[in-house]
Write a protein that holds these residues in place. Structure first.
Motif, PDB file in Angstrom:
ATOM      1  N   PHE A   1       0.827  -1.206   0.000  1.00 43.97           N
ATOM      2  CA  PHE A   1       0.000   0.000   0.000  1.00 43.97           C
ATOM      3  C   PHE A   1       0.866   1.263   0.000  1.00 43.97           C
ATOM      4  CE2 PHE A   1      -2.324   3.207   2.613  1.00 43.97           C
ATOM      5  CZ  PHE A   1      -3.366   3.451   1.737  1.00 43.97           C
ATOM      6  N   PHE A   2       1.853   1.315   0.869  1.00 40.90           N
ATOM      7  CA  PHE A   2       2.707   2.496   0.968  1.00 40.90           C
ATOM      8  C   PHE A   2       3.594   2.663  -0.260  1.00 40.90           C
ATOM      9  CE2 PHE A   2       2.538   1.450   5.704  1.00 40.90           C
ATOM     10  CZ  PHE A   2       1.362   2.152   5.863  1.00 40.90           C
ATOM     11  N   LYS A   3       4.051   1.549  -0.791  1.00 39.46           N
ATOM     12  CA  LYS A   3       4.967   1.572  -1.930  1.00 39.46           C
ATOM     13  C   LYS A   3       4.284   2.081  -3.200  1.00 39.46           C
ATOM     14  CE  LYS A   3       8.496  -1.597  -2.731  1.00 39.46           C
ATOM     15  NZ  LYS A   3       8.956  -2.963  -3.010  1.00 39.46           N
ATOM     16  N   HIS A   4       3.054   1.658  -3.429  1.00 40.88           N
ATOM     17  CA  HIS A   4       2.384   1.967  -4.685  1.00 40.88           C
ATOM     18  C   HIS A   4       1.497   3.203  -4.631  1.00 40.88           C
ATOM     19  CE1 HIS A   4       3.940  -1.629  -6.493  1.00 40.88           C
ATOM     20  NE2 HIS A   4       3.518  -2.326  -5.455  1.00 40.88           N
ATOM     21  N   GLN A   5       1.209   3.711  -3.435  1.00 42.55           N
ATOM     22  CA  GLN A   5       0.413   4.937  -3.302  1.00 42.55           C
ATOM     23  C   GLN A   5      -0.797   4.943  -4.250  1.00 42.55           C
ATOM     24  OE1 GLN A   5       1.050   7.785  -1.113  1.00 42.55           O
ATOM     25  NE2 GLN A   5       1.941   6.020  -0.130  1.00 42.55           N
ATOM     26  N   ARG A   6      -1.666   3.997  -4.050  1.00 40.13           N
ATOM     27  CA  ARG A   6      -2.862   3.864  -4.887  1.00 40.13           C
ATOM     28  C   ARG A   6      -3.803   5.065  -4.719  1.00 40.13           C
ATOM     29  NH1 ARG A   6      -2.083  -0.444  -8.148  1.00 40.13           N
ATOM     30  NH2 ARG A   6      -1.114  -2.117  -7.034  1.00 40.13           N
ATOM     31  N   ILE A   7      -4.567   5.322  -5.763  1.00 34.92           N
ATOM     32  CA  ILE A   7      -5.619   6.330  -5.714  1.00 34.92           C
ATOM     33  C   ILE A   7      -6.936   5.581  -5.828  1.00 34.92           C
ATOM     34  CG2 ILE A   7      -6.661   8.294  -6.878  1.00 34.92           C
ATOM     35  CD1 ILE A   7      -3.846   9.021  -7.866  1.00 34.92           C
ATOM     36  N   PHE A   8      -7.824   5.793  -4.856  1.00 32.14           N
ATOM     37  CA  PHE A   8      -9.091   5.080  -4.819  1.00 32.14           C
ATOM     38  C   PHE A   8     -10.233   6.038  -5.105  1.00 32.14           C
ATOM     39  CE2 PHE A   8      -7.216   1.258  -3.432  1.00 32.14           C
ATOM     40  CZ  PHE A   8      -6.193   1.596  -2.561  1.00 32.14           C
ATOM     41  N   ASN A   9     -11.245   5.506  -5.769  1.00 26.93           N
ATOM     42  CA  ASN A   9     -12.412   6.321  -6.110  1.00 26.93           C
ATOM     43  C   ASN A   9     -13.348   6.499  -4.926  1.00 26.93           C
ATOM     44  OD1 ASN A   9     -11.517   6.511  -8.744  1.00 26.93           O
ATOM     45  ND2 ASN A   9     -12.544   4.627  -9.340  1.00 26.93           N
TER      46      ASN A   9
ATOM     47  N   TRP B   1      -9.644  -3.190  -2.292  1.00 30.79           N
ATOM     48  CA  TRP B   1      -8.231  -3.363  -2.629  1.00 30.79           C
ATOM     49  C   TRP B   1      -7.503  -4.068  -1.498  1.00 30.79           C
ATOM     50  CZ3 TRP B   1      -3.499  -2.060  -0.672  1.00 30.79           C
ATOM     51  CH2 TRP B   1      -2.404  -2.204  -1.529  1.00 30.79           C
ATOM     52  N   PHE B   2      -7.732  -3.639  -0.261  1.00 33.44           N
ATOM     53  CA  PHE B   2      -7.080  -4.279   0.884  1.00 33.44           C
ATOM     54  C   PHE B   2      -7.477  -5.749   0.999  1.00 33.44           C
ATOM     55  CE2 PHE B   2      -6.136   0.009   2.518  1.00 33.44           C
ATOM     56  CZ  PHE B   2      -4.832  -0.199   2.935  1.00 33.44           C
ATOM     57  N   ILE B   3      -8.742  -6.058   0.788  1.00 31.08           N
ATOM     58  CA  ILE B   3      -9.201  -7.451   0.867  1.00 31.08           C
ATOM     59  C   ILE B   3      -8.527  -8.290  -0.205  1.00 31.08           C
ATOM     60  CG2 ILE B   3     -11.201  -8.960   0.535  1.00 31.08           C
ATOM     61  CD1 ILE B   3     -12.892  -6.739   1.909  1.00 31.08           C
ATOM     62  N   ARG B   4      -8.525  -7.814  -1.436  1.00 28.28           N
ATOM     63  CA  ARG B   4      -7.944  -8.573  -2.551  1.00 28.28           C
ATOM     64  C   ARG B   4      -6.443  -8.772  -2.368  1.00 28.28           C
ATOM     65  NH1 ARG B   4      -8.434 -12.584  -4.615  1.00 28.28           N
ATOM     66  NH2 ARG B   4     -10.612 -12.123  -4.329  1.00 28.28           N
TER      67      ARG B   4
END
Length: 110
Positions: free
Chosen positions: A51-59, A67-70
């Motif tokens: 999570f920290f490495k990829h810095q995702r953007i969520f809608n 995302w966390f579950i998957r």
């Protein structure tokens, strides 16, 4: 639309909130899949690293939770498939170590 992780490294409060929000869910899900608390804790750490490495953007918050579950499930599958897990067993499961007193009593003393 930006998610909860906008500039996480610059906003420690946001980072803490995200960790506090999902840690219990991730840990429970990993424990259900792996049956071992130590492995579940490792998976929890690994998920946050991703999570920290990829810095995702969520809608939306739902997208973030999904995302966390998957990622948790996929990381658990990686652990289950790993050669390390197949080669090593917990101390309690090793029959020789559990019965070592019986074995040592059967050997004559020198």
């Amino acid at each position: 639309m930006m998610g909860n992780n906008d500039n996480l490294m610059n906003e420690p409060d946001s980072l803490t909130t995200t960790v506090n929000q999902y840690t219990d869910m991730i840990l429970r899900l990993a424990l259900a899949h792996l049956g071992n608390l130590a492995d579940a804790q490792d998976v929890c750490q690994e998920v946050y690293i991703k999570f920290f490495k990829h810095q995702r953007i969520f809608n939306s918050p739902e997208h973030e939770k999904a995302w966390f579950i998957r990622v948790t499930i996929n990381t658990c599958r990686d652990v289950i498939r790993s050669p390390w897990r197949k080669r090593f067993r917990p101390y309690e499961e090793v029959p020789f170590l559990m019965n070592r007193q019986k074995i040592w009593k059967s050997y004559p003393m020198c």
